[in-house]
Structure formats: C-alpha cells, structure tokens
Design an enzyme around this catalytic site. Sequence first.
Site, PDB file in Angstrom:
ATOM      1  CG  HIS A 111      65.748  97.707  20.589  1.00  0.00           C
ATOM      2  ND1 HIS A 111      64.474  97.203  20.199  1.00  0.00           N
ATOM      3  CD2 HIS A 111      65.971  97.215  21.702  1.00  0.00           C
ATOM      4  CE1 HIS A 111      64.033  96.688  21.531  1.00  0.00           C
ATOM      5  NE2 HIS A 111      64.897  96.778  22.434  1.00  0.00           N
ATOM      6  CG  ASP A 113      64.292  94.902  16.952  1.00  0.00           C
ATOM      7  OD1 ASP A 113      64.849  95.459  17.587  1.00  0.00           O
ATOM      8  OD2 ASP A 113      64.488  93.625  16.973  1.00  0.00           O
ATOM      9  CG  ASP A 143      61.881  95.384  24.871  1.00  0.00           C
ATOM     10  OD1 ASP A 143      62.958  96.028  24.553  1.00  0.00           O
ATOM     11  OD2 ASP A 143      62.004  94.213  24.811  1.00  0.00           O
ATOM     12  CD  GLU A 177      67.689  94.399  21.928  1.00  0.00           C
ATOM     13  OE1 GLU A 177      68.304  94.099  23.088  1.00  0.00           O
ATOM     14  OE2 GLU A 177      66.527  94.121  21.780  1.00  0.00           O
ATOM     15  CD  GLU A 178      63.276  92.780  21.601  1.00  0.00           C
ATOM     16  OE1 GLU A 178      63.746  91.541  22.068  1.00  0.00           O
ATOM     17  OE2 GLU A 178      62.589  93.603  22.214  1.00  0.00           O
ATOM     18  CD  GLU A 205      66.971  97.028  25.392  1.00  0.00           C
ATOM     19  OE1 GLU A 205      65.738  97.103  25.802  1.00  0.00           O
ATOM     20  OE2 GLU A 205      67.331  96.354  24.468  1.00  0.00           O
TER      21      GLU A 205
END
Length: 474
Positions: A111, A113, A143, A177-178, A205
């Site tokens: 991802h 974001d 991340d 994704e977050e 991830e």
Amino acid sequence: MADSPTPTPTPTPVPAADERDRPAPAAPEGPVDATALDEVVTFTSELIRIDTTNRGGGEGHERPAAEYVAERLAEVGLDPLLLEKSQGRTNVVARIEGADPTAEALLVHGHLDVVPADPDEWRVHPFSGEVSDGVVWGRGAVDMKDADAMVLALVRAWARAGVRPRRPVVLAFTADEEDTASFGSGFLAEQHADLFDGCTQSIGESGAFTFHPGDGRRIYPLAAGERGTGWMTLTAKGRAGHGSKINAANAVTRLTAAVTRIGEHRWPVRLTETVRAGLTELARVYGLPLPDLADPDPERLADSVDRLLALLGPAAELLAPTVRNSANPTMLDAGYKVNVIPGSATAQVDGRVLPGTEREFAATLDRLTGPDVGWEFLHHEIPLQAPVDSPTYATLREALLHFDPGAHVVPYCMSGGTDAKQFSRLGVENYGFMPLKLPEGFDYQAMFHGVDERVPVSALHFGVRVLDRAIRSL
C-alpha cells in the site's frame, strides 16, 4: 446467538526436522546488482517524501505516489494502470508475464498510504525521507513504502537483466489500506477483478522481519494468517434528564458498564492451525516439551498454552496476541453539558477475530453488552489462514535461510489485517512476506504507526535479494 465454543481445528502437520532443514533446490543466480541496491534506498526515501497521509473517512491523496510508482515501472517497459474510485485515491496495477505461460499468477501487493505523523514528536521530519548513518527515516519506512521500493527495485533489476519470473506476477500498489481499503484493494477486487485473473497466491506486508528475542537467536515470523477485523459501535439508550435527579436509566452508566465488561473479558484460547504450528516450531527451537495443543478441555488447553508462552520468554510476543480473540474499547462519546443526562451514549471497540470463531465472537458481544446496549459492526473483515505445510511456505522459508543461515523461520498469524483480506475474495491465498534483516535492538513492530519510524539500508538490500530468490523460485 448461541454461545458455544468453536471446535479446535485438526493440527497442521509440521515437517520433521530433517525435512525442514534440507535445502530446497537452488534458485537461479539473481539479477540484483549495485544499481538495484542504490535504487531501493532512493525509492524508499523519495516515496516517504510524498505525503500520502490517510486520515480516514475518505480523506487521503495517494495519486502523487501512484504516479511516481507508475513512472518507475514504465521506464523499464511495463504498462502500469492508474485506477481510482475517487479523485486522488489512486492505485497502480501492472503485470509481468512469466516464463511459463501455463503457470498460475502470483500477486505482489503493497500500500501507498500512511498513517498521520506529528512532526513535533519526531527527531527528524516524518516526511523528510532523510538517509543518515545507514538508516532511512520517515513515515512509511516500514509501513510500507520500504516494501514498495523493494518491489520496484527488483522488477527494474529483472528488466535490466532480461530476467523473467517463472510465474506471471501481478503488481498492485494500493490506496486506503490504513482505513477501510474501500478506495484501494476493496475497489480493485470489486471493480477490476479481471486484472487479477489467474492469481492464486499473493505475498504482502508484515512478515519475514528479524525478531531478536534477546538470547542470540534470530527468528523470522512468516505470516500465514490474519485475524479478522471487527470494529464496532456500541449504543446505549436511556432516559434523558436533569443531572441533579437520580436516574436509573442513565445511558452513560449503561454504556460504561458494558465497556468495562468488554475491556475486562478474558477471551478463551482458540488455536488456529497457523498458531498451533507456530507454537510447535518455537517449542522445537527452544527445546521445550510440547503440550497437547489439541486438548479438548478449554481450561486445560489455556493453562498449557499460557505455560508454554511463559517459558518462551520474549519470543512469545510473536504468538501471544493471536491465541485468543480480542476486543479493546477505544472511543467514548456522550453528552453535551455537565448538568444534562443524555438520552444516548456511544462507544467504539476494536475487535479482532480468529478464523473459525466469528459466531462465538458475536455471541460473546451480545452477552457482554447486555439488554440495554446495542452493537453493530462499523467495519467488518474476514480472518484469513494459509497452509504452513505447503510448497509455497517452504520456498519462502528457504529464501530467508539462504541469506541468513542459522536463523529460524516460524509461522505466525498477524494480529491485525492487510489488503490480503480484500484480495482473498478473488480466491487468492496470502502470505505475509516482505523480508528485512534487522539488527539487535531494532524494534520493528514498534515502528508501525510509531514515532521515529525508520529502516536500515542494509535491511532494504537484504529484502530485495530475498524477494528475488523467493519470487523466482515459486
């Protein structure tokens, strides 16, 4: 709903030690060169500098990072697609044809974001992408703009060397994704499923980082599962009134009583195949006697698991969060004036659910909230599980051990969730595998959503090499 325990699953067989330690067939020599090693650092730094903060509720803007990724892919002859559900919430998808046209495709996803970061709390600006003393700093360093950069550097190295993986590889760099993934992998799975035709497995991830338990061992948790997401809103109704009057139907009291019951609840042990395999492997690594992890007696099983976790010391951190479901109250909202008893009050709870326990989880919440408080899912995502006795798991394990001999690879279930949940709806089985070799004292898990997020340059180099060997061997 009936409040009955979910039956304990049948144990997943773990290969015997001599089978585990037998080297897998060697992959072809890799194309990762000095240029790739330089590029992975540059790409990580430059992606961090692009602020893709996701504040939730639809507020985000990943397009500049998506355009950056698409440009890097197009430079080596790929044909990336930019896809949006809403303006600025941009995803990138590209396909690399494999050497074997009959092979099933592999999805590699990450991802774009990141969560918010307050510059006043950081030693360096969180969007500086500063590279100093062998470390890349900034929000997204672990991340997961580092992983995005590793994938970019790798596929560019393949293009320069004229190398193709055996299987077709679909690359997905996602938005959102977050938060709920509705602008990212959820949108892709719902509206662009054809782009993932032929994909049966994916890597994404969070797994394959070095965990140092402090005793000289190096452990790599390889994710073969995720708990489901159960974000909930609790609503208590009561009788509104003056704050000076006794009120037995106070919505705030009803709500806080339910929240306290939820927060103090001790969830029973429920071992999934992945977690059972992880406990089995850690017991082997530490030379500990293995209790009966299929014991049908819930109290005896809980005692056995808790004792084993205690004996494992710091290594237990890898599995302790996923031997049970969890529900943590996180937000409260009630009232508008100190002398007014409100007629309603709400709370939000972050629930995480193991595979096979969804009905039990809901029934437990019904009981804990009681008759005066209702609840509903604010966001609900399924739990996942992938086999740990598969050729895919063995190949990923071999790639790690090839570059870090003497380490230990342990199956684990992620306590949270990733985009793999959405892609699973397309029939894609996921492993958490974005490798990083980290030094002693580097708390990788604390970097997620934490202050002073950073990643060693050497870890990025390791990751590109391991990904290359793993993907081309699958």
